[in-house]
Design a protein around this motif. Structure first.
Motif, short mmCIF file in Angstrom:
data_model
loop_
_atom_site.label_atom_id
_atom_site.label_comp_id
_atom_site.label_asym_id
_atom_site.label_seq_id
_atom_site.Cartn_x
_atom_site.Cartn_y
_atom_site.Cartn_z
N PHE A 145 38.44 47.67 41.52
CA PHE A 145 39.32 48.80 41.83
C PHE A 145 40.72 48.31 42.20
O PHE A 145 41.73 48.90 41.81
CB PHE A 145 38.72 49.62 42.97
CG PHE A 145 39.47 50.88 43.28
CD1 PHE A 145 39.26 52.03 42.54
CD2 PHE A 145 40.41 50.92 44.30
CE1 PHE A 145 39.95 53.20 42.82
CE2 PHE A 145 41.11 52.08 44.58
CZ PHE A 145 40.88 53.21 43.84
N LEU A 146 40.78 47.22 42.94
CA LEU A 146 42.08 46.66 43.30
C LEU A 146 42.85 46.20 42.06
O LEU A 146 44.04 46.48 41.90
CB LEU A 146 41.90 45.46 44.25
CG LEU A 146 41.81 45.75 45.75
CD1 LEU A 146 41.42 44.49 46.51
CD2 LEU A 146 43.13 46.29 46.28
N SER A 147 42.17 45.50 41.18
CA SER A 147 42.85 44.90 40.04
C SER A 147 43.27 45.93 39.00
O SER A 147 44.39 45.85 38.46
CB SER A 147 41.93 43.85 39.39
OG SER A 147 41.60 42.84 40.33
N TYR A 148 42.41 46.90 38.72
CA TYR A 148 42.66 47.81 37.60
C TYR A 148 43.33 49.12 38.00
O TYR A 148 43.92 49.78 37.16
CB TYR A 148 41.35 48.11 36.87
CG TYR A 148 40.78 46.91 36.17
CD1 TYR A 148 41.34 46.45 34.99
CD2 TYR A 148 39.71 46.21 36.72
CE1 TYR A 148 40.82 45.33 34.34
CE2 TYR A 148 39.19 45.10 36.08
CZ TYR A 148 39.74 44.66 34.90
OH TYR A 148 39.24 43.54 34.27
N VAL A 149 43.23 49.50 39.26
CA VAL A 149 43.80 50.79 39.68
C VAL A 149 44.99 50.58 40.60
O VAL A 149 46.10 51.05 40.34
CB VAL A 149 42.73 51.65 40.36
CG1 VAL A 149 43.34 52.96 40.85
CG2 VAL A 149 41.58 51.92 39.40
N VAL A 150 44.77 49.82 41.67
CA VAL A 150 45.81 49.71 42.70
C VAL A 150 47.02 48.94 42.18
O VAL A 150 48.16 49.39 42.29
CB VAL A 150 45.23 49.05 43.97
CG1 VAL A 150 46.34 48.71 44.95
CG2 VAL A 150 44.21 49.95 44.61
N LEU A 151 46.79 47.77 41.62
CA LEU A 151 47.90 46.90 41.23
C LEU A 151 48.68 47.44 40.05
O LEU A 151 49.78 46.97 39.77
CB LEU A 151 47.38 45.50 40.92
CG LEU A 151 46.74 44.76 42.10
CD1 LEU A 151 46.30 43.38 41.68
CD2 LEU A 151 47.70 44.68 43.28
N SER A 152 48.14 48.41 39.33
CA SER A 152 48.89 49.02 38.23
C SER A 152 49.72 50.21 38.69
O SER A 152 50.44 50.79 37.90
CB SER A 152 47.93 49.47 37.13
OG SER A 152 47.03 50.44 37.64
N SER A 153 49.65 50.54 39.96
CA SER A 153 50.36 51.70 40.50
C SER A 153 51.37 51.25 41.54
O SER A 153 51.05 50.46 42.44
CB SER A 153 49.37 52.69 41.13
OG SER A 153 50.06 53.68 41.86
N TRP A 154 52.60 51.74 41.43
CA TRP A 154 53.65 51.43 42.41
C TRP A 154 53.27 51.95 43.80
O TRP A 154 53.28 51.21 44.77
CB TRP A 154 54.96 52.03 41.95
CG TRP A 154 56.02 52.12 43.01
CD1 TRP A 154 56.32 53.18 43.79
CD2 TRP A 154 56.92 51.07 43.41
NE1 TRP A 154 57.34 52.89 44.65
CE2 TRP A 154 57.73 51.59 44.43
CE3 TRP A 154 57.11 49.76 42.99
CZ2 TRP A 154 58.72 50.84 45.05
CZ3 TRP A 154 58.10 49.01 43.61
CH2 TRP A 154 58.88 49.54 44.62
N ARG A 155 52.91 53.19 43.85
CA ARG A 155 52.66 53.82 45.15
C ARG A 155 51.41 53.26 45.80
O ARG A 155 51.39 52.97 47.00
CB ARG A 155 52.52 55.32 44.96
CG ARG A 155 52.40 56.10 46.25
CD ARG A 155 52.44 57.59 45.98
NE ARG A 155 52.40 58.33 47.22
CZ ARG A 155 51.28 58.61 47.88
NH1 ARG A 155 50.14 58.20 47.41
NH2 ARG A 155 51.33 59.28 49.01
N ASP A 156 50.35 53.06 45.02
CA ASP A 156 49.12 52.54 45.59
C ASP A 156 49.30 51.10 46.07
O ASP A 156 48.71 50.70 47.08
CB ASP A 156 48.00 52.61 44.56
CG ASP A 156 47.59 54.04 44.26
OD1 ASP A 156 47.97 54.93 45.04
OD2 ASP A 156 46.91 54.26 43.25
N SER A 157 50.11 50.32 45.38
CA SER A 157 50.36 48.94 45.83
C SER A 157 51.03 48.93 47.20
O SER A 157 50.70 48.11 48.06
CB SER A 157 51.24 48.21 44.81
OG SER A 157 50.60 48.14 43.56
N ILE A 158 51.98 49.85 47.41
CA ILE A 158 52.66 49.92 48.71
C ILE A 158 51.71 50.40 49.80
O ILE A 158 51.69 49.87 50.92
CB ILE A 158 53.89 50.83 48.60
CG1 ILE A 158 54.96 50.16 47.73
CG2 ILE A 158 54.46 51.15 49.98
CD1 ILE A 158 56.21 50.95 47.56
N VAL A 159 50.87 51.40 49.47
CA VAL A 159 49.92 51.92 50.46
C VAL A 159 48.92 50.84 50.86
O VAL A 159 48.60 50.66 52.04
CB VAL A 159 49.20 53.17 49.91
CG1 VAL A 159 48.10 53.60 50.86
CG2 VAL A 159 50.19 54.30 49.72
#
Length: 674
Positions: A145-159
């Protein structure tokens, strides 16, 4: 968020954000909470109590032991098969993360979000929920989930990076902080033309993360120009250590240093409330910024609002102020270390305000010295208000004059280094002109600063003189500002001796004073008399040169321009204000001429009197050295001269006896021959 092919695929796979365990042996209808205790709704009674802080979880051994290597080892090492209580106060993520991990062990679907994924990933690592125990265990699924969802999103990476603030050192060791920082840096350095822009850090109704420009999308925001600082507000919510990681990654990826410096200034303005209002720790609002910098974001993916979470502290005010000072000192030290080394990456105003707070909070001396050198690189951009930095040492001057002296020395060293550098710019004349202009601006700034600090009665004459003489003579085209500073110092220090006043005025060149300054100095009773005479003489020279130049110019122009018929026509063509000003100036010039003529006349009279006195003195000396012997000798000399004269008169009339004998002998010889 940032939409890409990988993110779209991740959205299809993890689109619901729900995770379940494929195997579970205990049938349950879910968890329910009673106070601080959690219970499992199952037919089998619980046989294990897990205590995390104040929260108690009444669970079953088998679902947990089948998926957690740590719980297996704890029970095995205890040598007690009937062990029914385990305390894990050091579990990262706290009770919230353990609740999700326990639900996963029971096969209950859990909702993964950017707000809980970092804590759940660290808890899974702590509980050792690896693939050795079960395929598709919690570590594998949270990592995916971290690799494929979070790191591909600007906002989720900051959160996620914001939520890592409570997970040290687990988040660091698991590379969550590094991966999120690099993801944010990569997206911040992307071409803003490919982003459909709007700020992330705003209210929930306005939240819309930057997205890749969908060519098929014709929304109004597509034509909106993306500002280069679109990422400032989002990144500024991070804690200082994570902000440093992001800025370091951004610098490595080659972002322009001006933009990096602007991001640093934006962050400092947000987290250092005393940076703009001259107070490092406001009494009422200081605790807000301090606690918000040490607090993490709460809730899920959409729970953070423009960065700052304000928390009211329950500590006493003294302890809170100490904690605030420590946090602000850490922020300042970190910001100094990441400012780009290039000149003009940040403004001189920002550097001086940062230097003011650094001195106030007793930042490390090495960092203060580095900051002073940075100010010296662009000292010509400073203003008087920026230089009025209070002196925080007791029994000293009001303003830190020594600090300004060091800044000026750094500026001169930098100018000397640039002028003697072998890698000179392609246009040396233009570079030399810019250096001269910079020194001229700095000279005016220093003169204004001296005028301001001269009112301080604790300012010593030596400090004033050293600062005034620090600049070379060529830096000042006019000494009017320096004269104002000297006059202000004399007003504030009326007890100076005549020698000290002369020493003070020695830093000023009277020939560089304007006519207005000369007129004021000629009537200034605080100046030494010798300085006043020098001023009057230089003014007379200037007036003579000005009159000769004007007459020469009029004579040249008369050959090419028709003469004005009469004086009346000239006055009619001249504005009234100019006529009045010229009349006043002419009157002052005539007055000064009269005073100069009076001084010259007195000087000539004194010179004649001196010559007469000298003659009388020489005459008296001659009379004093004459004696009776000298008088007698003179009389004897006169008698001798008179005797010689008489003998000379008688000698032609009476021949001598020798001549008579010669004549007799000659006559006898002639007779004998005959």
């Amino acid at each position: 968020m940032w939409e890409s092919e990988s993110e779209s695929a991740a959205g299809r796979e993890y689109g619901t954000g729900l995770l379940t365990s494929t195997k579970h042996s205990v049938k349950t209808e879910g968890f329910h909470q009673r106070g601080n205790s959690w219970y499992v709704s199952a037919d089998i009674p619980s046989d294990l109590l897990v205590q995390i802080g104040e929260a108690n979880f009444h669970l079953h051994k088998y679902p947990l032991l089948s998926r957690s290597g740590k719980l297996n080892r704890i029970i095995y090492d205890s040598r007690d098969p009937d062990l029914n209580k385990i305390v894990m106060d050091d579990l990262p993520g706290g009770p919230e993360s353990f609740e999700l991990a326990a639900k996963f062990c029971y096969g209950i679907a859990i909702d993964l979000t950017a707000g809980n994924i970092s804590g759940l990933r660290c808890s899974a690592e702590y509980l050792e929920m690896t693939e050795d125990l079960e395929e598709g265990n919690l570590i594998f699924k949270t990592e995916a989930f971290l690799s494929y969802v979070v790191l591909s999103s600007w906002r989720d990476s900051i959160v996620v990076l914001k939520s890592c603030e409570k997970l040290s050192p687990w988040a660091e060791n698991l590379q969550i902080v590094r991966r999120c920082s690099e993801s944010i840096a990569w997206k911040a350095c992307a071409n803003p033309k490919g982003i459909r822009w709007s700020y992330t850090g705003r209210r929930a109704s306005q939240v819309s993360s930057p997205k890749w420009n969908d060519m098929k999308d014709s929304s109004p925001s597509r034509n909106q120009q993306v500002p280069p600082d679109w990422w400032f507000e989002d990144v500024s919510i991070l804690r200082i250590d994570h902000f440093v990681r992001v800025i370091t990654a951004i610098k490595v990826k080659g972002m322009r240093y001006e933009l990096v410096g602007a991001g640093i200034m934006h962050y400092a303005t947000k987290w250092l409330p005393g940076l703009m209002n001259d107070t490092a720790i406001p009494p009422d609002e200081g605790s807000k910024s301090s606690n918000s910098n040490s607090s993490s974001s709460s809730g899920g993916g959409g729970g953070w609002k423009s960065g700052l979470q304000m928390v009211v502290s329950t500590r006493p005010r003294d302890d809170t102020s100490t904690l605030q000072a420590k946090d602000q000192r850490m922020i300042i030290e970190s910001l100094i270390s990441i400012i780009p080394p290039q000149k003009d990456s940040v403004s001189c105003n920002f550097l001086l305000r940062l230097l003011r707070m650094a001195n106030m909070l007793k930042v490390a001396l090495a960092l203060i010295t580095e900051l002073e050198k940075r100010v010296g690189m662009q000292f010509e951009q400073a203003t008087l208000a920026d230089l009025l930095i209070p002196c925080y040492n007791k029994n000293d001057t009001v303003y830190d004059v020594d600090l300004v002296q060091r800044l000026l020395e750094h500026f001169l060293v930098q100018e000397q280094t640039e002028s003697s550098s072998p890698s000179r710019p392609p246009f040396p004349d233009k570079h030399a002109t810019s250096n001269i202009n910079a020194k001229t601006r700095v000279a005016r700034l220093v003169d204004s600063y001296l005028t301001e600090v001269s009112r301080d009665r604790n300012l010593s004459l030596t400090k004033f003189q050293v600062l005034a003489e620090a600049l070379p003579e060529s830096a000042r085209t006019s000494d009017d500002g320096l004269y104002r500073a000297i006059d202000s110092y004399l007003k504030a220090h009326p007890t100076l001796t005549e020698h000290e006043r002369k020493r003070l005025c020695r830093v000023m060149d009277c020939q560089k004073l304007s006519i207005d300054a000369c007129m004021h100095a000629a009537q200034n009773e605080r100046l030494p008399l010798r300085v006043v005479v020098q001023v009057l003489f230089s003014e007379q020279v200037k007036i003579s040169n000005a009159l000769s130049n004007s007459s020469l110019k009029e004579g040249v122009e008369s050959h090419y321009q028709p003469m004005i018929p009469n004086r009346k026509t000239l006055l009619e063509g001249t504005p009234q204000s100019f006529q009045e000003g010229w009349a006043a100036a002419k009157k002052d010039i005539n007055t000064l001429k009269f005073e100069l003529e009076t001084v010259k006349t007195k000087y000539l009279e004194l010179q004649n009197d001196m010559e007469n006195l000298q003659k009388q003195f020489d005459k008296l000396l001659k009379q004093k050295h004459t004696s009776a012997w000298t008088t007698g000798w003179k009389k004897l000399s006169k008698l001798t001269k008179m005797t010689n004269v008489e003998n000379h008169d008688i000698s032609p009339q009476l021949p001598t006896s020798e001549e008579q004998n010669r004549k007799t002998t000659t006559r006898k010889w002639r007779n004998s021959i005959s």
